[in-house]
Design an enzyme around this catalytic site. Structure first.
Site, short mmCIF file in Angstrom:
data_model
loop_
_atom_site.label_atom_id
_atom_site.label_comp_id
_atom_site.label_asym_id
_atom_site.label_seq_id
_atom_site.Cartn_x
_atom_site.Cartn_y
_atom_site.Cartn_z
CB THR A 130 -0.95 0.01 1.22
OG1 THR A 130 -0.20 -0.19 2.41
CG2 THR A 130 -2.00 -1.09 1.08
CB THR B 78 1.30 -10.51 12.14
OG1 THR B 78 2.31 -9.99 11.29
CG2 THR B 78 0.40 -11.40 11.32
CD GLU C 196 1.75 4.79 6.58
OE1 GLU C 196 1.43 5.41 7.59
OE2 GLU C 196 0.94 4.27 5.80
CG ASN D 140 -0.45 8.06 8.10
OD1 ASN D 140 -1.14 7.20 7.57
ND2 ASN D 140 0.79 7.85 8.50
#
Lengths: 408, 408
Positions: free
Chosen positions: B154, B191, B277, B403
């Site tokens: 992603t 996980t 990220e 984000n």
């Protein structure tokens, strides 16, 4: 019973003076870094402390000093936490000794606190040299409280101060407070630094009972970054000069006092959240319909504590999936299929999720709703009567910037 | 017993093919968004799942499909989480039906997974139209694994893939894996997405036992942002084509298999942390001398999860006070007065705290140590034999940026 906002902060209650000066501990030029709050008579006193296993020396010393439920002054420095450092206990003792000498008090009647960088020795001579100036700065006027609230700030951008008046036993009482927040603020603890004064007469055990009653739904519902500091403390002194008959049991007087205390702590809690490091928005998460208040608190705190929710709010992105996701990992018991989520502000309200699934809402409206500085995240879980409110802030580039080079 | 790195990812074990194509679910132009992994024979299979109370439809369906401990293919889309959306269960079923039709399998032998935005309906016709292409893309060559690992990404910046060979019962076995990570990654869960293949023969219960044994010290020790997703899953299929006698009990063969699995999961865990990220650094926190492994894990995870520690590492600031502070609020039992903290990297090691108090270390050396991309935070708590390692990443402006507008 009415609670009125008044001026004067911690100097509003009768018999209290306060002041703040610079001794040089804070690196920022001109920044005040020593605060003193003094009552002309001995007070009943109580405090709540950080739950961090690593407690700074002043926290431990204040715990010892308050064992008798009495205090007459609060002495606090910023610019250095006096934590995790050799000789920390001696340095905290020295601070109490100096304040005691200045005010002609027993050092054991001093509440002492420090805030700032961890692990660097406290420069006691710097503090000592500023004591005469600090004594001269003490005043019962409003500027005394302002100076003290300014002196306890670290990365805070605004002073946090409030006072209210209320009636007890036919007498007008006052309750004032100052606080500092900004970073290392999370609900898993007693609280951040907050100093409260009141002229109400209330016994030490009932003062502690009032703190214990009010803090779980106020200061413990604020999260800025999930980190619980080594130095957090909320201390209150009550000198009884308002003349009410002393509160010594639960009952209507205690309830009235607790209501005033709640008003003060909610105000300071919201300010701390709004002034979180790098924050551009105050987030207020309200959970209703939970199976209990305790469950509602867990849910509200999970949402306010989610980095992803915080980033979304910074970006004005109605990414409610992150909100329901945070509810899901909170550990609280609820039925995801019953969840309703709305976003609200002065610009309007948009329902984004119902029965646990997304609604086809207007992105344009959502963007408008997320524009203002205060955003409400309203969650109805449809299970019972439990409710809670938590406060936090968004997550911005500046949080990273502030915390990437805090020591330098 | 030696474990060797080999090429081929999930296609390395005998009898497995894989592929990845674009159907259009992912917004980024050209990004692959459908992955398929197939075994030519029916496999024993097991999985660990997110502990989030809100579980996406494909997670629930996979749980049902694996009740018999068998599977033959893994089908995963990125670009949409198929979570918190009406008709989600039907969409997940449709995916299994389509994959079953393509591969001539019972839909109940399909492991299905989705990752991406929560709360938006999955576009099934888009997926359906790409199924023939996906079938043609299946290959046992290394590029099949690469395409699948690319298709499950992603916000990941790099593909995460590994394969190892090891001996069981005189036969050479292989174990391969691909994973995606990046955001919503935190240890309080099963996980993130990881798909594993092996040609070792091992019963379903022992396969599950191996996952349960290895995950707590590997995938559950990774934190990127503290958010546990609704979709996390680690699934493994074993087709037994290596020809070893099937592992059906604990013993040396099980231990050898678990060691290979640990090697694969640690590799993927480190990659997920490094590719968090916005991350610029991989942080590896090692705790030794704790009263138990469980205590060590709590301590290591608290440090890796601290936003303030993460910001300090981004800023190359040896602010160890935040590290000891995180230990303190972890909830684990330890003696702050015994703590020793060192920072380490390929550039050297600097001890910053001993016996719970700061050392007068060289800031110049510390800056040098914190320069490289991999930083070790070494904590010795001096209480016993317990140890643990946790992986995370620093916190950068880019995390907030990524984000703040993930959906747009």
């Amino acid at each position: 019973m009415s609670i009125k906002l008044i001026q004067g902060g911690v100097c509003a209650p009768a018999g209290f003076t306060a002041g703040g000066v610079r001794c040089g501990l804070a690196k920022k030029p001109g920044k005040k870094d020593l605060a003193l709050i003094y009552s002309e008579t001995l007070c009943t006193a109580a405090a709540s402390y950080t739950t961090n296993k690593v407690k700074a020396a002043p926290v431990l010393l204040t715990q010892a000093h308050l064992r008798d439920g009495k205090a007459q002054a609060i002495f606090c420095n910023s610019g250095n936490a006096n934590a995790c450092v050799p000789g920390g206990e001696e340095a905290a003792s020295r601070m109490c000794f100096m304040a005691g000498k200045l005010l002609d008090l027993n050092p054991e009647d001093i509440i002492v606190a420090s805030t700032g960088v961890i692990g660097q020795p406290l420069n006691i001579p710097l503090i000592e040299s500023a004591m005469p100036k600090l004594g001269q700065a003490l005043t019962g006027e409003a500027e005394g409280s302002k100076a003290a609230s300014s002196a306890i700030m670290t990365t805070d951008l605004m002073e946090k101060e409030i006072a209210v008046s209320f009636e007890l036993d036919g007498k007008t009482c006052s309750l004032g407070g100052i606080a500092k927040g900004s970073g290392m603020i999370h609900p898993n603890m007693a609280t951040m630094l907050a100093f409260l004064t009141t002229d109400a007469a209330i016994s030490s055990p009932m003062l502690k009972a009032a703190l214990d009653f009010v803090i779980p739904s106020t200061f413990n519902m604020v999260s800025v970054d999930g980190d619980t500091s080594t130095n957090d403390m909320c201390a209150i002194m009550a000198n009884g000069l308002a003349g009410n008959s002393q509160i010594i049991t639960h009952g209507p007087d205690f309830d009235a006092f607790a209501a005033a205390l709640a008003r003060v702590l909610i105000y300071l809690a919201r300010l701390m959240a709004r002034d979180g490091e790098g924050a551009t928005k105050l987030l207020e998460c309200t959970v209703t319909g939970a199976s209990s208040d305790a469950t509602a608190r867990i849910l509200a705190k999970a949402v306010i504590g989610s980095n992803l929710v915080k980033c979304a709010m910074f970006g004005k992105d109605a990414n409610w999936g992150r909100i329901i996701c945070a509810l899901g990992y909170s550990g609280a018991d609820f039925d995801p299929g019953q969840v309703k989520i709305s976003l609200a502000s002065e610009a309007g309200t948009v329902v984004v999720c119902q029965n646990g699934t997304g609604l086809n809402f207007s992105e344009e409206l959502a963007l408008k709703v997320l524009e203002p500085e205060e955003i409400g995240i309203q969650i109805e879980v449809g299970q019972g009567e439990g409710g809670a409110v938590a406060w936090g802030c968004d997550f911005s580039y500046d949080y990273v910037k502030i915390n990437g080079d805090y020591r330098s």
